[in-house]
Write a protein that holds these residues in place. Structure first.
Motif, PDB file in Angstrom:
ATOM      1  N   ILE A  96      33.223  20.019  25.527  1.00 47.69           N
ATOM      2  CA  ILE A  96      34.141  20.511  24.407  1.00 47.69           C
ATOM      3  C   ILE A  96      33.750  19.502  23.166  1.00 47.69           C
ATOM      4  O   ILE A  96      34.058  20.053  22.010  1.00 47.69           O
ATOM      5  CB  ILE A  96      35.399  20.786  24.948  1.00 47.69           C
ATOM      6  N   ILE A  97      33.516  18.243  23.464  1.00 47.19           N
ATOM      7  CA  ILE A  97      33.568  17.377  22.202  1.00 47.19           C
ATOM      8  C   ILE A  97      32.389  17.643  21.610  1.00 47.19           C
ATOM      9  O   ILE A  97      31.278  17.828  22.134  1.00 47.19           O
ATOM     10  CB  ILE A  97      33.874  15.879  22.898  1.00 47.19           C
ATOM     11  N   ASN A  98      32.443  17.347  20.150  1.00 45.07           N
ATOM     12  CA  ASN A  98      31.285  17.611  19.262  1.00 45.07           C
ATOM     13  C   ASN A  98      30.044  16.570  19.789  1.00 45.07           C
ATOM     14  O   ASN A  98      30.458  15.423  20.120  1.00 45.07           O
ATOM     15  CB  ASN A  98      31.529  17.069  17.652  1.00 45.07           C
ATOM     16  N   PHE A  99      28.866  17.260  19.785  1.00 44.60           N
ATOM     17  CA  PHE A  99      27.654  16.272  20.385  1.00 44.60           C
ATOM     18  C   PHE A  99      27.623  15.106  19.880  1.00 44.60           C
ATOM     19  O   PHE A  99      27.517  14.012  20.461  1.00 44.60           O
ATOM     20  CB  PHE A  99      26.549  17.261  20.028  1.00 44.60           C
ATOM     21  N   ASP A 100      27.927  15.012  18.698  1.00 47.21           N
ATOM     22  CA  ASP A 100      27.662  13.379  17.917  1.00 47.21           C
ATOM     23  C   ASP A 100      28.890  12.726  17.964  1.00 47.21           C
ATOM     24  O   ASP A 100      28.794  11.595  17.600  1.00 47.21           O
ATOM     25  CB  ASP A 100      27.568  13.778  16.545  1.00 47.21           C
ATOM     26  N   ALA A 101      29.883  13.016  18.785  1.00 45.65           N
ATOM     27  CA  ALA A 101      31.008  12.239  18.875  1.00 45.65           C
ATOM     28  C   ALA A 101      31.528  11.776  20.368  1.00 45.65           C
ATOM     29  O   ALA A 101      30.917  12.664  21.221  1.00 45.65           O
ATOM     30  CB  ALA A 101      32.494  13.045  18.384  1.00 45.65           C
ATOM     31  N   GLN A 102      32.425  10.970  20.485  1.00 43.46           N
ATOM     32  CA  GLN A 102      32.434  10.406  21.701  1.00 43.46           C
ATOM     33  C   GLN A 102      34.060  10.988  22.321  1.00 43.46           C
ATOM     34  O   GLN A 102      34.522  10.989  23.389  1.00 43.46           O
ATOM     35  CB  GLN A 102      32.937   8.995  22.123  1.00 43.46           C
ATOM     36  N   LEU A 157      41.023  14.083  23.694  1.00 44.08           N
ATOM     37  CA  LEU A 157      39.718  14.601  24.806  1.00 44.08           C
ATOM     38  C   LEU A 157      38.878  13.585  24.554  1.00 44.08           C
ATOM     39  O   LEU A 157      38.317  13.002  23.267  1.00 44.08           O
ATOM     40  CB  LEU A 157      39.147  15.960  24.412  1.00 44.08           C
ATOM     41  N   ARG A 158      38.221  12.972  25.683  1.00 46.14           N
ATOM     42  CA  ARG A 158      37.411  11.856  25.639  1.00 46.14           C
ATOM     43  C   ARG A 158      36.363  12.137  26.829  1.00 46.14           C
ATOM     44  O   ARG A 158      36.570  12.784  27.921  1.00 46.14           O
ATOM     45  CB  ARG A 158      38.068  10.582  26.253  1.00 46.14           C
ATOM     46  N   LYS A 159      35.118  11.894  26.400  1.00 42.78           N
ATOM     47  CA  LYS A 159      33.839  12.140  27.340  1.00 42.78           C
ATOM     48  C   LYS A 159      33.907  11.459  28.397  1.00 42.78           C
ATOM     49  O   LYS A 159      33.674  12.200  29.470  1.00 42.78           O
ATOM     50  CB  LYS A 159      32.588  11.958  26.458  1.00 42.78           C
ATOM     51  N   ASN A 160      34.283  10.295  28.669  1.00 46.34           N
ATOM     52  CA  ASN A 160      34.506   9.549  29.907  1.00 46.34           C
ATOM     53  C   ASN A 160      35.581   8.969  30.561  1.00 46.34           C
ATOM     54  O   ASN A 160      35.699   8.371  31.542  1.00 46.34           O
ATOM     55  CB  ASN A 160      33.631   8.539  29.810  1.00 46.34           C
ATOM     56  N   LYS A 161      36.451   9.657  29.931  1.00 45.86           N
ATOM     57  CA  LYS A 161      38.147   9.543  30.691  1.00 45.86           C
ATOM     58  C   LYS A 161      38.892  11.026  30.740  1.00 45.86           C
ATOM     59  O   LYS A 161      38.358  11.735  30.195  1.00 45.86           O
ATOM     60  CB  LYS A 161      38.902   8.390  29.618  1.00 45.86           C
ATOM     61  N   SER A 162      40.054  10.993  31.461  1.00 44.34           N
ATOM     62  CA  SER A 162      40.716  11.984  31.437  1.00 44.34           C
ATOM     63  C   SER A 162      41.557  12.312  30.055  1.00 44.34           C
ATOM     64  O   SER A 162      41.707  11.398  29.401  1.00 44.34           O
ATOM     65  CB  SER A 162      41.830  11.894  32.529  1.00 44.34           C
ATOM     66  N   LYS A 163      41.972  13.400  29.702  1.00 43.57           N
ATOM     67  CA  LYS A 163      42.656  13.610  28.641  1.00 43.57           C
ATOM     68  C   LYS A 163      43.858  13.071  28.291  1.00 43.57           C
ATOM     69  O   LYS A 163      44.785  12.906  29.312  1.00 43.57           O
ATOM     70  CB  LYS A 163      42.554  15.003  28.164  1.00 43.57           C
ATOM     71  N   GLY A 164      44.333  12.864  27.145  1.00 40.88           N
ATOM     72  CA  GLY A 164      45.900  12.090  26.955  1.00 40.88           C
ATOM     73  C   GLY A 164      46.537  13.118  26.357  1.00 40.88           C
ATOM     74  O   GLY A 164      45.968  13.997  25.210  1.00 40.88           O
ATOM     75  N   ILE A 165      47.558  13.602  26.598  1.00 45.21           N
ATOM     76  CA  ILE A 165      48.475  14.422  25.909  1.00 45.21           C
ATOM     77  C   ILE A 165      50.031  14.199  25.550  1.00 45.21           C
ATOM     78  O   ILE A 165      50.636  13.207  26.266  1.00 45.21           O
ATOM     79  CB  ILE A 165      48.804  15.638  26.834  1.00 45.21           C
TER      80      ILE A 165
END
Length: 372
Positions: free
Chosen positions: A60-66, A87-95
């Motif tokens: 879901i994260i923009n291709f150029d962002a982490q 939302l993070r590519k390599n970690k669980s999401k924070g809410i």
């Protein structure tokens, strides 16, 4: 309950976006692949922590962002609440809600109730069982935090049991540990089965009248729950299927194999219905879902219609639009002609082009629909 505004950063094709919604009907229009559905997906994520498409956070994260950020402002019971999702590519999401981090998705549920209707939903009846289970699970997880807990645990146990079944090929001595997972599988699975049964009964109470009207009094529709196994014989069937499960390295018994049929006057339209019958039943199902959310939550949910009007004929379009009433609605479409002559009030119109959202004065001649 209404959504006041939405802010996005590095979400799908959006670098940054800030959009204010009206409490009535909002239209997002533009060509395909411009970013309309991405806005609805962000709202659904804010309500449920999940993508309606089943997408992973990293996709879901923009291709150029982490990482990506969603900030949603919701007014509930007269009070404004802010939902922040990181939302993070390599970690669980924070809410976080109003700046306070939450540890469980259940703590978010109920703040923003959403009913999502897409063209794919029109095929829910003729598609495979997984799509029908997904429909039931997505709604139940919004309405019932206990069900969310039970389903999450059941799915974790299924994954662990399947992992063990694969390991048994190399380490047969681990077979004795299978009973540990079986006990937990039956415990949580039985709760899932029982809650699904109650949900179907609740939905049927509403569905009957809606479909009778939508079909012009021609059809009486009923959903029939087809559990793969019943709570009282789950343990026994799991035991009987153990050797088969070991052989094929997967769990063959349980609610993860449930299905639901749709009976119109004793005819299973899942198998024998025309496309028109199936689509009308799917529309009835979504409208029943909307009414059930109102009934259970004692609140009005947000309705998201993703390019669904173009898939319906004029009579079904009119029925759907007339059913919306005072519900806050966000509709995506490729053009505004779908609304012409529908006697349908539009409160806010946005043009979406290449991830740029522009608010258009709805009194402009080409947008003004009243008395067209």
């Amino acid at each position: 309950m209404i959504i006041k505004s939405l802010e996005l950063e590095n979400f799908r094709n959006y670098g940054t976006l800030s959009i204010d919604f009206d409490s009535g009907t909002n239209i997002l229009y533009g060509d395909n692949a411009q970013g309309k559905t991405n806005i609805l997906e962000a709202i659904f994520l804010s309500a449920t922590t999940k993508s309606h498409k089943g997408s992973k956070d990293r996709d879901i994260i923009n291709f150029d962002a982490q990482e990506a950020h969603i900030r949603t402002y919701v007014i509930k019971d007269g009070l404004e609440n802010r939902v922040d999702m990181h939302l993070r590519k390599n970690k669980s999401k924070g809410i976080a809600i109003n700046g306070q981090k939450i540890k469980k998705a259940a703590d978010l549920l109920g703040l923003l109730n959403v009913v999502f209707f897409s063209p794919e939903d029109l095929s829910i009846i003729k598609n495979g069982p997984a799509d029908r289970r997904r429909f039931v699970d997505l709604e139940l997880c919004q309405l019932d935090s206990v069900y969310l807990h039970d389903l999450n645990n059941y799915n974790k146990i299924i994954n662990q049991r399947n992992k063990l079944l694969k390991e048994l090929y190399f380490n047969p001595e681990l077979k004795d540990t299978l009973s540990i997972w079986d006990t937990q599988l039956v415990a949580f699975g039985s709760k899932v089965i029982e809650r699904r049964s109650v949900f179907v009964d609740q939905l049927n109470e509403i569905l009957y009248e809606i479909h009778l009207k939508l079909s012009g009094g021609k059809e009486k529709l009923k959903i029939v729950y087809e559990p793969d196994v019943l709570s009282d014989n789950f343990e026994k069937k799991l035991e009987i299927s153990q050797e088969k499960d070991i052989k094929f390295k997967q769990t063959s018994i349980g609610p993860h194999r449930d299905d639901f049929s749709f009976m119109a006057d004793d005819i299973d339209i899942r198998r024998f219905g025309s496309q028109g019958q199936q689509r009308t039943a799917a529309l009835s199902l979504k409208l029943a879902e909307l009414e059930l959310v109102k009934k259970v939550t004692k609140d009005v949910p947000l309705l998201l219609l993703d390019d669904v009007l173009s898939e319906l004929d004029s009579s079904r379009q009119n029925y759907l639009l007339n059913s919306i009433g005072d519900i806050q609605t966000i509709i995506t479409c490729t053009g505004l002609e779908e609304f012409v002559n529908n006697r349908f009030e539009i409160n806010k119109v946005f043009e979406v082009s290449n991830a740029v959202v522009r608010n258009i004065d709805r009194t402009l001649d080409h947008v003004q629909l009243q008395g067209h």
